[in-house]
Write an enzyme that holds these catalytic residues in place. Sequence first.
Site, mmCIF file in Angstrom:
data_model
loop_
_atom_site.group_PDB
_atom_site.id
_atom_site.type_symbol
_atom_site.label_atom_id
_atom_site.label_comp_id
_atom_site.label_asym_id
_atom_site.label_seq_id
_atom_site.Cartn_x
_atom_site.Cartn_y
_atom_site.Cartn_z
ATOM 1 N N HIS A 243 38.945 26.722 -71.967
ATOM 2 C CA HIS A 243 39.473 28.050 -71.639
ATOM 3 C C HIS A 243 40.464 27.928 -70.492
ATOM 4 C CE1 HIS A 243 38.870 32.400 -72.351
ATOM 5 N NE2 HIS A 243 39.391 32.509 -71.143
ATOM 6 N N LYS B 14 31.816 34.799 -71.246
ATOM 7 C CA LYS B 14 32.038 34.582 -72.687
ATOM 8 C C LYS B 14 31.828 33.132 -73.075
ATOM 9 C CE LYS B 14 36.941 35.381 -72.238
ATOM 10 N NZ LYS B 14 37.323 36.541 -71.466
ATOM 11 N N ARG C 47 41.012 45.930 -67.336
ATOM 12 C CA ARG C 47 41.696 45.256 -66.221
ATOM 13 C C ARG C 47 43.158 44.983 -66.562
ATOM 14 N NH1 ARG C 47 38.824 40.217 -66.145
ATOM 15 N NH2 ARG C 47 40.162 39.555 -64.441
ATOM 16 N N ASP D 89 32.510 42.044 -71.214
ATOM 17 C CA ASP D 89 33.782 41.405 -70.861
ATOM 18 C C ASP D 89 34.901 41.944 -71.735
ATOM 19 O OD1 ASP D 89 35.636 39.455 -69.666
ATOM 20 O OD2 ASP D 89 35.656 38.692 -71.708
ATOM 21 N N SER E 277 34.507 36.880 -66.019
ATOM 22 C CA SER E 277 35.056 37.150 -67.355
ATOM 23 C C SER E 277 35.022 35.870 -68.203
ATOM 24 C CB SER E 277 36.494 37.660 -67.206
ATOM 25 O OG SER E 277 37.183 37.592 -68.414
#
Length: 435
Positions: free
Chosen positions: A82, A187, A168, A161, A183
Amino acid sequence: MRMYDIIMKKRNGGELSQDEIRFFIEGYTKGEIPDYQVSALMMAVYFRGMTEQETATLTLAMADSGDRLDLSDISGIKVDKHSTGGVGDKTSLALGPMVAACGIPVAKMSGRGLGHTGGTIDKLESFPGFTTSISRKKFIENVNKNGICIMGQTADLAPADKKLYALRDVTATVDNMSLIASSIMSKKLAAGADAIVLDVKTGSGAFMKEEADARALAEEMVKIGKNAGRNTVAVISDMDQPLGYAVGNALEVKEAIDTLKGHGPADFVELCLALGSQMLLCGGRARSAQEAEEMLRGVIADGSALKKFAEFVEAQGGNAAHVSDPESLPKAGIIRPLPAPISGYVNKIVCDQVGICSLILGGGRETKESDIDLAVGLVLCKKVGDFVREGEALAMIHGNDESRIQEAERRYLQACTILDTPPEKRAMIRAVISG
Ligand code: URA
């Protein structure tokens, strides 16, 4: 407990308790607490920050807001990756197939654009028919069959999230360390991979502009991952200018395809090799970074990573013909050069401004409900350190609306500094943090 009191406590700089954090996450997920109250809380967090304890509690509350994926039907060590978000960051598009072609199962959950940064799912939707809205069963089947599948965040995986991310994005509350860490890690924990490789960006195109902040974010996420029993590694990488040349959804897909064909931009290839090496090491496929790099270069050279990408696109509803012929992907109606106003070396490109140029052209959302234009964006002709002559193209602008193009052109010229001397080179890979 009242949401009003929680907002006021944080607004006044207080530390939220576990019960208060769980109350607002559960209430927001169920739709009992409205967007406007959560927006106010996010802004209070933005200004007041959160302690390490609050961040860890928030992460677990968000991970527990829905189901967790059970990937035990996929054999082997599942490694997820990520990015904290960047401009021109098409890494997952190239890296996923590269790593899958090396034999690591890639079972990845990706997101949409956030703030000035793009999102993998928006990019993949440049393939007509491509979907990331797939069932868990199909997700696991695809990984077992093709070695790779990318799904969007479903309503039942870290739904808190999903809602906060979209909120956001449009309330200027993205670039806060605790909100980013919770966040991403919520996940990743919910998505069930055994190992997590994080690409933590630093520089003018990152949410963490300063390297010290990126390092703190990386350390916080690695700690959360390790405490949850996941092998977690963070690579801190440069995002002080766009990654590669292309910025914009379909344009980035084309650059990712070029990279899988062996013609990738040097900075982008370097990042893919660094992250891919960590993924192969975590997945037990390589014993050293050097061996991992050789494997990754090998799957580009022999075409197997490109083949994997085509299979992946087909398996998720797209047409692999677009992989063979990327020019058939969405294309803007107006494509024109942006000439340099003077001669000299490109000394700086304020990178988040380039992301904003792409948003202005229509490549990002202005409200949660906005549609995006997949064709638009920019392709840089000159990167930092390059010499440009007056009148020569700094970038090609791809747009569909004249007034938006003019605004993007103005902004790009403001973002770009041209001087008589070249700047010092910044290293792409700053550090690897494994706790
Ligand atoms: N990526 C995420 O998933 N969340 C953030 O907050 C920032 C980047």
